[in-house]
Design a protein around this motif. Structure first.
Motif, mmCIF file in Angstrom:
data_model
loop_
_atom_site.group_PDB
_atom_site.id
_atom_site.type_symbol
_atom_site.label_atom_id
_atom_site.label_comp_id
_atom_site.label_asym_id
_atom_site.label_seq_id
_atom_site.Cartn_x
_atom_site.Cartn_y
_atom_site.Cartn_z
ATOM 1 N N ARG A 180 -7.672 -11.624 1.725
ATOM 2 C CA ARG A 180 -8.017 -9.908 1.606
ATOM 3 C C ARG A 180 -8.460 -9.665 0.192
ATOM 4 N N ARG A 181 -9.540 -8.704 0.195
ATOM 5 C CA ARG A 181 -10.017 -8.160 -1.050
ATOM 6 C C ARG A 181 -9.748 -6.672 -1.321
ATOM 7 N N LEU B 124 -2.126 1.217 -4.344
ATOM 8 C CA LEU B 124 -1.180 0.114 -4.086
ATOM 9 C C LEU B 124 -0.192 0.271 -5.321
ATOM 10 N N THR B 125 1.119 -0.620 -5.175
ATOM 11 C CA THR B 125 1.969 -0.760 -6.009
ATOM 12 C C THR B 125 1.815 -2.002 -6.466
ATOM 13 N N GLY C 187 0.787 -1.241 -0.010
ATOM 14 C CA GLY C 187 0.210 -0.051 -0.013
ATOM 15 C C GLY C 187 0.912 1.282 -0.070
ATOM 16 N N VAL C 188 0.266 2.368 -0.541
ATOM 17 C CA VAL C 188 1.187 3.566 -0.789
ATOM 18 C C VAL C 188 0.136 4.764 -0.757
ATOM 19 N N GLY C 189 0.464 5.949 -0.531
ATOM 20 C CA GLY C 189 -0.341 7.082 -0.535
ATOM 21 C C GLY C 189 -0.131 8.178 0.325
ATOM 22 N N ARG C 190 -0.245 8.143 1.739
ATOM 23 C CA ARG C 190 -0.004 9.088 2.720
ATOM 24 C C ARG C 190 1.272 8.695 3.094
ATOM 25 N N GLU D 108 -0.935 0.387 4.854
ATOM 26 C CA GLU D 108 -2.049 -0.487 4.668
ATOM 27 C C GLU D 108 -2.413 -0.643 3.296
ATOM 28 N N PRO D 109 -2.676 -1.989 2.599
ATOM 29 C CA PRO D 109 -2.872 -3.079 3.483
ATOM 30 C C PRO D 109 -1.602 -3.903 3.701
ATOM 31 N N GLY D 110 -0.518 -3.187 3.836
ATOM 32 C CA GLY D 110 0.942 -3.932 4.313
ATOM 33 C C GLY D 110 1.332 -4.805 2.879
ATOM 34 N N GLU D 111 1.980 -5.697 3.136
ATOM 35 C CA GLU D 111 2.546 -6.398 1.970
ATOM 36 C C GLU D 111 1.590 -7.004 0.981
ATOM 37 N N ILE D 112 1.745 -7.044 -0.256
ATOM 38 C CA ILE D 112 0.893 -7.755 -1.339
ATOM 39 C C ILE D 112 1.868 -8.545 -2.076
ATOM 40 N N PRO D 113 1.565 -9.974 -1.905
ATOM 41 C CA PRO D 113 2.294 -10.932 -2.838
ATOM 42 C C PRO D 113 2.322 -10.749 -3.963
ATOM 43 N N THR D 114 3.268 -10.814 -4.916
ATOM 44 C CA THR D 114 3.298 -10.810 -6.157
ATOM 45 C C THR D 114 3.653 -12.229 -6.993
#
Length: 249
Positions: free
Chosen positions: A190-191, A198-199, A168-171, A176-182
């Motif tokens: 999670r949805r 996000l990146t 997650g990114v922005g502020r 949040e939502p933390g790490e997002i597996p690629t």
């Protein structure tokens, strides 16, 4: 960050364009004989001209305005005296903030002529990112990003670095939502909510599985050693799909 107001989206569009323009300008400036410090100075000047703050330096006290990783370095390379040579693979990661909003982007560049297999890895690395971006939409599973990228990687004989995730990114630069597996995971439930920022940044490789930290405490290397490319966009989830913020102006 989850966008709730039009002015938030506009602020993110502005910093997204700034980091994208900086990345492209640095890529165009790449040439044999220059040092990574000289390349970083170009990025710093462009960010400063736009009134943006280099995020790695401001947030984590990283010793550089941008991360520049060459060949065996796959991420978080420190700009310095290393000379870029013909045939090198150079990853540039640009993240910055303006008026309290952050965006993050990156790409791998070839310097001069490289082996055909490396050319293909770069093309497929960008394709892997685009496949991941296409999975971003309101209500969709976060796991869909890694599942789609994983199918592409397996089908084409690649591996994915499995401890460098999207986020997650922005502020802030990482939030949040933390790490997002690629890469594919079985326990991700999670949805993606509407307006999530996000990146999407897979690390595609010809054999690498993990990133390990070097002696300088920053630079990351592939384990086992193998060529790795990374391409990254900052995106917003909408009901109609992904809105890419890090496009050049």
């Amino acid at each position: 960050m989850t966008i709730t107001r039009d002015e938030e989206l506009e602020a993110l569009r502005i910093i997204g364009r700034i980091v994208a323009d900086t990345l492209q300008a640095m890529g165009r400036a790449l040439e044999p004989g220059m040092t990574t410090a000289e390349l970083d100075a170009i990025g710093r000047a462009l960010l400063e001209r736009e009134g943006a703050l280099p995020a790695p330096e401001a947030v984590y006290d990283f010793p550089g305005a941008t991360c520049i990783s060459v060949n065996e370095e796959i991420a978080h390379g420190i700009p310095g005296a290393r000379v870029i040579r013909a045939g090198d693979l150079v990853n540039i990661d640009v993240s910055a903030s303006k008026d309290g909003y952050f965006a993050d982007t990156g790409a791998s560049f070839r310097v001069g002529r490289v082996a055909p297999s490396l050319e293909k890895l770069c093309r497929d690395g960008r394709k892997a990112m685009q496949i991941g971006v296409a999975q971003v939409a309101s209500g969709r599973p976060l796991a869909g990003i890694g599942q789609a990228i994983g199918r592409f990687a397996e089908r084409n004989g690649y591996t994915l670095i499995r401890n460098l995730a999207s986020h997650g990114v922005g502020r802030s630069l990482h939030e949040e939502p933390g790490e997002i597996p690629t890469w594919p995971v079985s326990n991700e439930r999670r949805r993606i909510n509407r307006g999530l920022v996000l990146t999407v940044e897979p690390f595609l490789s010809r054999g690498g599985l993990w990133a390990s930290e070097g002696r300088d405490g920053w630079t990351l290397y592939s384990e086992p050693r193998a060529a790795v490319v990374q391409y990254e966009h900052t995106v917003v989830a909408t009901d109609r799909g992904p809105l890419v913020l890090t496009l050049p102006g």
